[in-house]
Design an enzyme around this catalytic site. Structure first.
Site, PDB file in Angstrom:
ATOM      1  NE  ARG A   1      -0.654   0.372   5.014  1.00  0.00           N
ATOM      2  CZ  ARG A   1      -0.081   1.432   5.579  1.00  0.00           C
ATOM      3  NH1 ARG A   1       0.019   2.564   4.901  1.00  0.00           N
ATOM      4  NH2 ARG A   1       0.421   1.365   6.794  1.00  0.00           N
TER       5      ARG A   1
ATOM      6  CG  ASN B   1       3.150   4.559   5.191  1.00  0.00           C
ATOM      7  OD1 ASN B   1       2.083   4.286   5.737  1.00  0.00           O
ATOM      8  ND2 ASN B   1       4.229   4.929   5.874  1.00  0.00           N
TER       9      ASN B   1
ATOM     10  CG  ASP C   1       5.404   7.352  11.741  1.00  0.00           C
ATOM     11  OD1 ASP C   1       5.023   7.651  10.594  1.00  0.00           O
ATOM     12  OD2 ASP C   1       4.859   6.470  12.420  1.00  0.00           O
TER      13      ASP C   1
END
Length: 284
Positions: free
Chosen positions: A99, A101, A192
């Site tokens: 997928r 991100n 992140d």
């Protein structure tokens, strides 16, 4: 610098991708696992949500007033007036386990984005650029991609492999990347989503690290913005003076912590001293 303020306790399972939309005076962000697109109005606190066709890693403003969304399987154009998603171009049809991100818009209107194995088991993620209707793969071999982000002069592109806690830097010129190197590592959480301020300081959300890490352009860790929740997924600059740092959070992998951290999955805002960079729009 102010204390983090909870502006929307939306309870996102995997909140991600906050982005400032100056024209609408709003912050867009997604809940990837919850399959939601959210918009927060900064003037009146208006909260609006849409269902997405599949897991969606980012939603970035385009020049025509729409948003370009990284939906699993391809880039989609989202019309906020109709709520409709339309496929622009398929991505990674050869990697159905993946997928999309995270994404970033460069000054030339090109869209940089990453992919990842949805189960986080294999290193099948890659780094792409979408420009003039064409998608080009620029790097490969990531487990969980985050970023990219770019220095104020556009000469350095940052991109993360989150599970290894590594932040990489590339030399960038006219859409070409060279000289990949290790820029920094995080020891107090997983690296992140990133954003860069006007002085070139990289702000990195810390998944399970209770805050946002700050790195100087030479890679030195120069501080941390502490949060009342442990999973900060991305920080992005917004507001009229670009000094409001909007941060998404998540309760993914930490559902048992929600009793002690009831604002896990909320959207936060922190007032900072140094402004960020203007949010560019995708050129379609």
């Amino acid at each position: 610098m102010s204390e983090p303020e909870l502006v929307w306790n939306v309870g996102a399972e995997l909140g991600e991708g906050p982005v400032w939309d100056a024209a609408r005076r709003a912050v867009w962000f997604v809940d990837i696992k919850g399959r939601k697109l959210h918009r927060y109005g900064v003037d009146d606190g208006a909260k609006t949500s849409w269902d997405t066709p599949d897991q969606t890693g980012f939603a970035l403003p385009a020049e025509d007033g729409s948003l370009v969304c990284g939906v699993r399987g391809g880039l989609h154009r989202f019309d906020p007036d109709s709520g409709r998603f339309d496929l622009i171009v398929a991505v990674e049809q050869d990697r159905p386990q993946n997928r999309l991100n995270d994404g970033f818009v460069a000054v030339d209107g090109s869209l940089w984005f990453g992919s990842m194995d949805d189960s986080e088991d294999t290193v099948s993620g890659a780094l792409y650029r979408f420009h003039n209707g064409e998608i080009v793969r620029h790097d490969d071999g990531y487990r969980v991609t985050n970023g990219p982000a770019m220095s104020p002069d556009g000469r350095t592109l940052y991109h993360h492999d989150t599970t290894t806690r590594r932040i990489f830097a590339f030399d960038h010129s006219d859409g070409v990347l060279t000289k990949k190197r290790l820029f920094a590592e995080t020891t107090d959480g997983f690296a992140d989503g990133p954003s860069v301020d006007s002085e070139g300081v990289l702000h990195v959300g810390l998944f399970n690290g209770w805050g946002v890490a700050r790195f100087a352009p030479n890679g030195e860790r120069i501080g941390t913005i502490r949060f009342p929740v442990q999973t900060v997924t991305k920080a992005a600059f917004g507001g009229d003076d670009l000094r409001d740092l909007y941060c998404t959070t998540a309760w993914l992998s930490n559902a048992d912590k929600r009793g002690d951290q009831p604002s896990l999955g909320g959207l936060f805002r922190v007032r900072v001293e140094t402004p960020g960079l203007p949010q560019h729009r995708v050129r379609l």
